[in-house]
Design an enzyme around this catalytic site. Sequence first.
Site, PDB file in Angstrom:
ATOM      1  N   ARG A  56      -1.522   9.191   9.099  1.00  0.00           N
ATOM      2  CA  ARG A  56      -1.393   7.752   9.332  1.00  0.00           C
ATOM      3  C   ARG A  56      -0.904   7.008   8.097  1.00  0.00           C
ATOM      4  O   ARG A  56      -1.413   7.209   6.992  1.00  0.00           O
ATOM      5  CB  ARG A  56      -2.751   7.185   9.759  1.00  0.00           C
ATOM      6  N   HIS A  73     -11.705  10.418   6.222  1.00  0.00           N
ATOM      7  CA  HIS A  73     -11.502   8.986   6.442  1.00  0.00           C
ATOM      8  C   HIS A  73     -11.085   8.605   7.855  1.00  0.00           C
ATOM      9  O   HIS A  73     -11.647   7.701   8.446  1.00  0.00           O
ATOM     10  CB  HIS A  73     -10.461   8.479   5.450  1.00  0.00           C
ATOM     11  N   ARG A 121      -1.036   9.195   1.918  1.00  0.00           N
ATOM     12  CA  ARG A 121      -2.414   9.620   1.647  1.00  0.00           C
ATOM     13  C   ARG A 121      -2.599  11.128   1.622  1.00  0.00           C
ATOM     14  O   ARG A 121      -3.374  11.653   0.821  1.00  0.00           O
ATOM     15  CB  ARG A 121      -3.349   9.022   2.701  1.00  0.00           C
ATOM     16  N   HIS A 135      -9.162  10.098   2.658  1.00  0.00           N
ATOM     17  CA  HIS A 135      -8.750   9.019   1.762  1.00  0.00           C
ATOM     18  C   HIS A 135      -8.873   9.505   0.325  1.00  0.00           C
ATOM     19  O   HIS A 135      -9.902  10.061  -0.061  1.00  0.00           O
ATOM     20  CB  HIS A 135      -9.615   7.774   1.967  1.00  0.00           C
ATOM     21  N   GLU A 165       0.841  -1.197   0.000  1.00  0.00           N
ATOM     22  CA  GLU A 165       0.000   0.000   0.000  1.00  0.00           C
ATOM     23  C   GLU A 165       0.873   1.244   0.000  1.00  0.00           C
ATOM     24  O   GLU A 165       2.080   1.168   0.269  1.00  0.00           O
ATOM     25  CB  GLU A 165      -0.956  -0.007   1.201  1.00  0.00           C
TER      26      GLU A 165
END
Length: 525
Positions: free
Chosen positions: A372, A337, A276, A230, A114
């Site tokens: 995060r 998100h 992100r 997100h 990811e």
Amino acid sequence: MEKIETDYLVIGGGIAGLFFALEASRFGHVAVLLKNTFNTSSSWYAQGGISCVGSSEDTFESHISDTLKAGDGLCDVQVVKSFVEEAPLRINDLIRYGVPFSKDEKGNYDLGLEAGHSHRRIYHVKDHTGMAIIETLKKEVLQRSRITLWENHLAVDLIISQNGCFGAYVYDKETSRLKAFISAHTLLSTGGCGALYLHTTNPSSATGDGIAMAYRAGAILKNMEMIQFHPTCFFQLTPQKFLISEAVRGEGAKIINPDGKSFLQAFDPRGELAPRDVVSRAIFMEMKAHHYPYVFLDIRGRQRKWLEERFPYIFSFCLSQGIDMSKDLVPVAPAAHYQCGGVATDAWGRTSIPGLWAAGEVACTGFHGANRLASNSLLEAVIVAGRVARLSAEEKRSYSSRDLFNIKEDLVLEQESKRDAEIKKAIAKIREVMWENVGIVRCVSGLKKAQKEIGFLIDFLKSQKKEEAMSVLQLEAQNMALTASIVVASALRRKESRGAHWVSDYPQKQDVPKDTLISFASSSV
């Protein structure tokens, strides 16, 4: 008011709450409060997975480095190190409980990649990891005689004395009665506050209840301005957006604009695999500059059979919207998100109030910093929940009649009120104000406008109390308004751009990173 005593009280039935309940049931009786039911927590919707070093090609040092880079200077280095190194033990716990992590043809765990990660280290159950973990833990919980589940029980406020926290006032939605759950140890695991925003991946129940309760109780909150968006949510007109997992980009999907051009490289050389905050901001700016309502996710290079196997949940949803991912572009846009800040805790889940613990999205341990890293949230939730269970068992607390003498017997709440139509308008206004002024790109004038408008809404909601009982919707609205005001106040205090907080008036980072701390005693919120 009915009084229910238990050794441990858990407010929230997501992954953190259920894992804690299982671990703590070895030491005493546990009451778990679910605001609604099992399939309404944010954990249920988690697609990607849980990060952990799981191959010989990967190292703890690499996972630590990736987390620190994503956190943009606000991570607690020691917390990051200890969590990353403990991760394999907690993965083994989940496997022991029966979580069916996906494996490859050779029988090895199929580790995903990811954004922000240097190696494949995402343990997943295809593309519905949260759902699978919740179902597994739920099955275990139902077999434990020392755990009692209380569905449709809404925590109203914490029971606080001069000696700390001793439980919570709770509204039973089924009987329309208030109860006092009394406990020496209370775990907040209520999730985040995504429902404050007009567009969010969170369920409508994510109204910041835990933040509001902790603030009213006097707990210290940390970095609440750090709301992560997100970047790739399926573009649709419903308030709750369907998430297109970061893992899709990890498997080669590209982001292009409606003209068919790639644009992420102009913002960050890592392109689709940048953190992100970077990808969300790049998409937002591209959409704003060219007046695009959305951009596209392109994974047409993959075969349909492979996509159906790797991303069955996402593929099925897209198909229901008339889109075949193997042939068609997927329209996406950012949405609120994850709450990176929260109730300030140490690495063991301790808050500033004795007897009150916090784990999961509601807490801020210092692990995530300003942004995060993908799939680090489930890892943090399980690690901290397990630590709280072990440490609270060692910390023997008891309560006396003096600690409970001021239980509010006069609290009145009802399921519905004739004022609820006006309350719904106030909630809609909160979500609109937050989306327009406290979103991906911010400015001081917009934040001040939000502060003023949220202040008006707080006054309006207070004026609706009067002599009649408060409705459940009104309680949620008050929690939303209070949490929104905390997010705005925190954002105004941070005079720099860092991680998820990008403000045009202060585009540079300050030389020395600092946490934003707010509490009832130190704030004018």
